[in-house]
Write a protein that holds these residues in place. Structure first.
Motif, short mmCIF file in Angstrom:
data_model
loop_
_atom_site.label_atom_id
_atom_site.label_comp_id
_atom_site.label_asym_id
_atom_site.label_seq_id
_atom_site.Cartn_x
_atom_site.Cartn_y
_atom_site.Cartn_z
N GLY A 21 0.82 -1.20 0.00
CA GLY A 21 0.00 0.00 0.00
C GLY A 21 0.85 1.24 0.00
O GLY A 21 1.24 1.75 1.05
N GLY A 22 1.14 1.76 -1.17
CA GLY A 22 1.93 2.98 -1.26
C GLY A 22 1.07 4.22 -1.15
O GLY A 22 -0.11 4.21 -1.51
N MET A 23 1.65 5.30 -0.67
CA MET A 23 0.92 6.56 -0.61
C MET A 23 0.74 7.18 -1.99
O MET A 23 -0.13 8.03 -2.18
N THR A 24 1.55 6.72 -2.96
CA THR A 24 1.38 7.07 -4.37
C THR A 24 1.76 5.84 -5.19
O THR A 24 2.39 4.91 -4.67
N PRO A 25 1.41 5.80 -6.48
CA PRO A 25 1.83 4.66 -7.31
C PRO A 25 3.34 4.45 -7.33
O PRO A 25 3.81 3.31 -7.34
N LYS A 26 4.11 5.52 -7.35
CA LYS A 26 5.57 5.37 -7.35
C LYS A 26 6.07 4.79 -6.03
O LYS A 26 7.04 4.05 -5.99
N CYS A 27 5.38 5.14 -4.94
CA CYS A 27 5.73 4.55 -3.64
C CYS A 27 5.49 3.04 -3.66
O CYS A 27 6.30 2.25 -3.17
N SER A 28 4.35 2.65 -4.23
CA SER A 28 4.03 1.22 -4.33
C SER A 28 5.04 0.50 -5.21
O SER A 28 5.45 -0.63 -4.91
N GLU A 29 5.43 1.14 -6.31
CA GLU A 29 6.41 0.53 -7.21
C GLU A 29 7.74 0.32 -6.51
O GLU A 29 8.37 -0.75 -6.64
#
Length: 424
Positions: A179-187
């Motif tokens: 669970g990222g705070m943004t898509p890049k965090c999730s990536e």
């Protein structure tokens, strides 16, 4: 994104295995903990907790120079926070103080491009709160809550979902919810766990990832509560609950769990309260299940008191002070040393505090009793079987299940796990 150095903050039952698995993949891991004994033990290539195969993995990682423990955070590309998240007070409010301390401890060594992952099982919103604490401590860096995809620091939540006793295997094989705070965090987080993960990384939002772990454990808690409540009803109606469950489970769509003395551990006994605290008016079933499971240890203690009364009635020359009770097991589940939130430990403490006679503690997975039982005797299985008048089975450790029926014949037994012959 390449991770040359990973920092794991919190070297307990989840943090140390996670650090060891990363290190086994030839990645440099810096473990951080406030427990000096744990630090010294790990740096000798040894472990301070009981978990199958962990000692071998840690020993190899330390020997090869990929794992080192310290008390102060050091620079790294990724930081994993795996610290306790207990509750506090009668209202079971989440206690995020350990997460706050961990966040503030790593803040000074953060640099642009770093990833911070909260692994601690947390109430909904905890990842955002951690990000706020980091932003407050490092105003020179940008964070996802303000800068979105362009943030200097990536932040995600990735709860563990492993079974004590099988942690090393399940860390690698189980799917992970990212669970990222943004898509890049999730990536970034998915790339991190890809270092060792054979299961899938399933991406969602931070809040959904938080709620997912709470939901998994609440589902199990509700099902255990059904089994525990059923055991109390069957006792009142003079029905063998173990036989009843075996018969009911022959139905193709019924799978009742096994009752026990309560629910323990840092997950199932704690996580449902995080949901209740977030939505107290709506979480009716979850709250009731918690109360059923929390009440089971007191019910077991009452069963022991009734057994003492029966024993004294049959032995009129004895007093309660002459009756020896043996408590078999203190851990919250079989074949581990983890005493956190253990109903067995709660029962043992209650009996030791109220019974005027000797209360023997039998726990083969610990070398010393906790401070709350410092005055009690940690007895061997053999001594307990030989000298106790009342035998209270609280945990189905393999040593207890291996006791021959002949040794149990004629003994007064309270079996909360249904694994000794009298209850079958």
């Amino acid at each position: 994104m390449k991770f040359n150095t990973i920092s794991v903050v919190g070297l307990g039952y989840i943090g140390l295995p996670t650090a060891a698995v990363f290190a086994s993949r030839k990645v440099k891991v810096i473990g951080v903990d406030v427990n000096q004994h744990a630090i010294e033990t790990i740096n000798k290539g040894e472990v301070h907790i009981v978990e199958p195969d962990l000692d071998m993995v840690v020993h190899a990682a330390v020997k090869e120079g990929y794992l080192r423990a310290t008390s102060q955070p050091e620079p790294a590309e990724a930081f994993l926070i795996a610290v306790p998240t207990p509750f506090k007070g009668d209202n079971h409010e989440p206690d995020l103080s350990y997460i706050e301390s961990a966040a503030k401890s790593i803040a000074p060594v953060l640099s642009r491009g770093n990833l911070v992952v909260l692994e601690s099982t947390s109430p909904v919103g905890a990842t955002e709160q951690m990000a706020a604490w980091l932003a407050e401590a490092r105003p020179d860096l940008s964070f996802p809550q303000d800068a979105g995809e362009d943030s200097d620091i990536r932040i995600a939540h990735c709860p563990e979902r492993v079974l004590p006793g099988h942690v090393i295997r399940e860390l690698v094989s189980n799917d992970r919810v990212i669970g990222g705070m943004t898509p890049k965090c999730s990536e970034a987080a998915s790339n991190l766990y890809g270092v060792f993960l054979q299961g899938q990384c399933v991406v969602t939002t931070a809040r959904t990832a938080e709620m997912c772990k709470l939901t998994e454990n609440s589902f199990r808690d509700v099902n255990i509560a059904f089994a525990n409540e059923l055991s109390i009803i069957c006792d009142k109606l003079d029905i063998n609950v173990w036989e009843l469950i075996r018969l009911a489970n022959r139905h193709p769509r019924v799978n009742i769990l096994q009752p026990g003395p309560g629910v323990g551990g840092h997950c199932i006994a704690v996580d449902p309260w995080f949901i209740v605290s977030s939505a107290p008016s709506e979480a009716q079933l979850i709250s009731t299940a918690r109360k059923v499971n929390d009440g089971k240890p007191l019910w077991v203690q009452e069963k022991v008191k009734l057994a003492i009364a029966d024993f004294l009635q049959a032995n009129s020359d004895r007093t309660a002070a002459d009756v020896t009770i043996a408590c078999y097991g203190l851990a919250f589940k079989p074949d581990i040393d983890d005493l956190r939130e253990s109903p067995a430990l709660q029962i043992a403490k209650g009996l030791f505090a109220t019974h005027p006679g000797p209360v023997l503690m039998v726990e083969p997975n610990v070398k010393a009793l906790p401070r709350s039982l410092a005055q009690a005797e940690l007895a061997t299985l053999e001594k307990a079987l030989e000298s106790a008048d009342i035998h209270v089975l609280l945990v189905d450790h393999k040593q207890f299940k291996a006791v021959s029926p002949e040794l149990l014949e004629g003994k007064l037994i309270i079996d909360s796990r249904g694994c000794w012959p009298e209850n079958h």
